[in-house]
Design an enzyme around this catalytic site. Structure first.
Site, PDB file in Angstrom:
ATOM      1  N   GLU A 157       0.805  -1.238   0.000  1.00  0.00           N
ATOM      2  CA  GLU A 157       0.000   0.000   0.000  1.00  0.00           C
ATOM      3  C   GLU A 157       0.831   1.279   0.000  1.00  0.00           C
ATOM      4  OE1 GLU A 157      -2.766  -0.344   3.262  1.00  0.00           O
ATOM      5  OE2 GLU A 157      -3.504  -2.270   2.570  1.00  0.00           O
ATOM      6  N   ASN A 202       2.113  -5.175  -3.150  1.00  0.00           N
ATOM      7  CA  ASN A 202       0.713  -5.489  -2.852  1.00  0.00           C
ATOM      8  C   ASN A 202      -0.076  -4.197  -2.585  1.00  0.00           C
ATOM      9  OD1 ASN A 202      -1.216  -7.666  -2.174  1.00  0.00           O
ATOM     10  ND2 ASN A 202      -1.114  -6.897  -0.064  1.00  0.00           N
ATOM     11  N   HIS A 241     -10.388  -5.830  -2.330  1.00  0.00           N
ATOM     12  CA  HIS A 241     -11.446  -5.713  -1.316  1.00  0.00           C
ATOM     13  C   HIS A 241     -12.642  -5.008  -1.944  1.00  0.00           C
ATOM     14  CE1 HIS A 241      -8.986  -7.029   2.033  1.00  0.00           C
ATOM     15  NE2 HIS A 241      -8.041  -6.196   1.662  1.00  0.00           N
ATOM     16  N   GLU A 276      -6.264 -10.658  -1.200  1.00  0.00           N
ATOM     17  CA  GLU A 276      -7.099 -10.386  -0.009  1.00  0.00           C
ATOM     18  C   GLU A 276      -8.565 -10.257  -0.391  1.00  0.00           C
ATOM     19  OE1 GLU A 276      -5.587  -7.051   2.266  1.00  0.00           O
ATOM     20  OE2 GLU A 276      -3.506  -7.581   1.865  1.00  0.00           O
ATOM     21  N   ASP A 278     -12.310  -9.995  -0.771  1.00  0.00           N
ATOM     22  CA  ASP A 278     -13.597 -10.211  -0.128  1.00  0.00           C
ATOM     23  C   ASP A 278     -14.638  -9.378  -0.853  1.00  0.00           C
ATOM     24  OD1 ASP A 278     -12.333  -8.989   3.051  1.00  0.00           O
ATOM     25  OD2 ASP A 278     -12.680  -7.833   1.245  1.00  0.00           O
TER      26      ASP A 278
HETATM   27  O1  9MR Z   1      -7.729  -7.869   8.699  1.00  0.00           O
HETATM   28  C1  9MR Z   1      -6.802  -6.996   9.302  1.00  0.00           C
HETATM   29  C2  9MR Z   1      -7.423  -6.396  10.551  1.00  0.00           C
HETATM   30  O2  9MR Z   1      -7.607  -7.393  11.534  1.00  0.00           O
HETATM   31  C3  9MR Z   1      -6.526  -5.301  11.105  1.00  0.00           C
HETATM   32  O3  9MR Z   1      -7.198  -4.649  12.176  1.00  0.00           O
HETATM   33  C4  9MR Z   1      -6.209  -4.307  10.008  1.00  0.00           C
HETATM   34  C5  9MR Z   1      -5.292  -3.216  10.540  1.00  0.00           C
HETATM   35  O4  9MR Z   1      -4.688  -2.482   9.533  1.00  0.00           O
HETATM   36  O5  9MR Z   1      -5.584  -4.983   8.932  1.00  0.00           O
HETATM   37  C6  9MR Z   1      -6.436  -5.900   8.330  1.00  0.00           C
HETATM   38  O6  9MR Z   1      -5.818  -6.459   7.187  1.00  0.00           O
HETATM   39  C7  9MR Z   1      -5.496  -5.542   6.140  1.00  0.00           C
HETATM   40  C8  9MR Z   1      -4.267  -6.044   5.436  1.00  0.00           C
HETATM   41  O7  9MR Z   1      -3.224  -6.268   6.338  1.00  0.00           O
HETATM   42  C9  9MR Z   1      -3.803  -5.093   4.345  1.00  0.00           C
HETATM   43  N1  9MR Z   1      -4.877  -4.785   3.436  1.00  0.00           N
HETATM   44  C10 9MR Z   1      -6.143  -4.391   4.034  1.00  0.00           C
HETATM   45  C11 9MR Z   1      -6.582  -5.447   5.058  1.00  0.00           C
HETATM   46  C12 9MR Z   1      -7.979  -5.101   5.597  1.00  0.00           C
HETATM   47  O8  9MR Z   1      -7.965  -3.891   6.262  1.00  0.00           O
END
Ligand code: 9MR
Length: 327
Positions: A157, A202, A241, A276, A278
């Protein structure tokens, strides 16, 4: 279908299982369908799993349905280096052991990311100091998991959300102190620490296409530059997402855009992963049968891209069940 028994609510995975429903047999799973085709389908190990807080059924479903795994939060910077040069790989070890015992491919997420960085990093100032911190983190982390993690999200990101995309210049301790050089360096250090691991850039919103001013277009330009300069990148991850499938704007055309992006990367010899995925709904709405059918269609459309484009690596969903989803 046994997977729907896990919760009484809507189960993301059910939509995916439906993909194989027309040829459903007694022992058929997403995993068996993927393996017949030599492909990788996966889901995160949700954070609750690491503390042993999930029913045995969760793990049973996870390992029978999937053959690639990634930790939801447990291999991020704040989890692996909570204080300077003190590393904690317990949860990461738990994940790679699970992957090994169950014959799964393992992804590492994520090395250089502006988020989930521990406070001590944010207190460090100065380019050389921050470069040294990132180098040490990558060398120790990738070195520890050498040969056990097949593929790393080296940078996560790093692109702005503005209409005119460029590197994320605000809110990133790495960019603000080091500049864009941190990205190239991260790939070089990761490759040195494990020359056999695949290394990805990513990001989210990649599926929205490479039109003028787009994030994917900017990423594609950077990948071209990295490849031309011999930076050891092997893959791009499209997080994918789709937070609200009822908001047409967000996803219409997205599978086609992703297919186009995959073809552009193929010209460069780079893989594309769906890392990732969803496909959700606005929280609080009453989800109708039609909504669920639409959700299934979107999973299906991304699956078609995954199966049809030869440079696609993994198809990974961000949660086994709605019961444990960040959405
Ligand atoms: O699913 C993850 C969530 O439990 C955390 O609170 C969050 C914090 O940044 O990160 C989520 O996972 C993220 C991933 O690491 C990177 N892309 C976005 C995902 C969803 O927010």
């Amino acid at each position: 279908m046994k997977i729907t028994q896990l919760t009484s609510g809507v189960v993301l995975t059910a939509a995916l299982v439906a993909i194989g429903a027309s040829v459903a047999g007694a022992q058929e799973t997403l995993r068996s369908l993927a393996e017949e085709r030599g492909r990788y389908i996966g889901a995160i190990l949700n954070s609750q799993w690491f503390g042993g807080g999930l029913p045995g059924q969760y793990e049973q479903i996870h390992k029978s349905e999937f053959n690639v795994v990634v930790a939801e939060n447990e291999m991020k910077f704040d989890a692996t280096e909570p204080s300077q040069n003190n590393f904690n790989f317990n949860n990461g070890d738990k994940m790679v052991n699970y992957a090994k015992q169950n014959g799964m491919r393992a992804r590492g997420h994520a090395l250089a990311w502006h988020s989930q960085v521990p406070g001590w990093v944010n207190n460090i100032r100065g380019k050389d100091q921050l470069l040294a911190v990132l180098k040490n983190h990558i060398e120790k982390t990738v070195g520890h998991f050498k040969g056990k993690i097949d593929e790393w999200d080296v940078v996560n990101e790093a692109v702005n959300d503005d209409a005119n995309h460029g590197w994320r210049s605000f809110g990133s301790v790495w960019f603000q102190n080091i500049g864009a050089e941190f990205l190239d360096s991260a790939f070089v250090w990761a490759h040195k620490a494990d020359p056999d691991a695949e290394l990805c850039y990513n990001d989210y919103a990649i599926e929205q296409g490479i039109g003028p001013g787009s994030k994917a277009g900017f990423v594609l330009d950077q990948v071209k530059r990295w490849v031309a300069n011999g930076i050891p990148i092997t893959c791009v991850g499209s997080q994918t997402h789709v937070e609200d499938v009822t908001t047409a704007k967000e996803f219409i055309g997205a599978p086609d855009s992703l297919r186009h992006f995959a073809k552009e990367l193929a010209k460069l010899g780079i893989k594309l992963n769906i890392t990732e995925l969803d496909v959700g709904f606005k929280s609080g709405i009453n989800v109708s049968k039609e909504d669920l059918a639409r959700q299934g269609q979107v999973y299906r459309q991304f699956m078609d891209v995954f199966l049809e484009e030869p440079n696609m690596g993994v198809y990974l969903i961000w949660g086994v069940s709605d019961k444990w989803s960040w959405l």
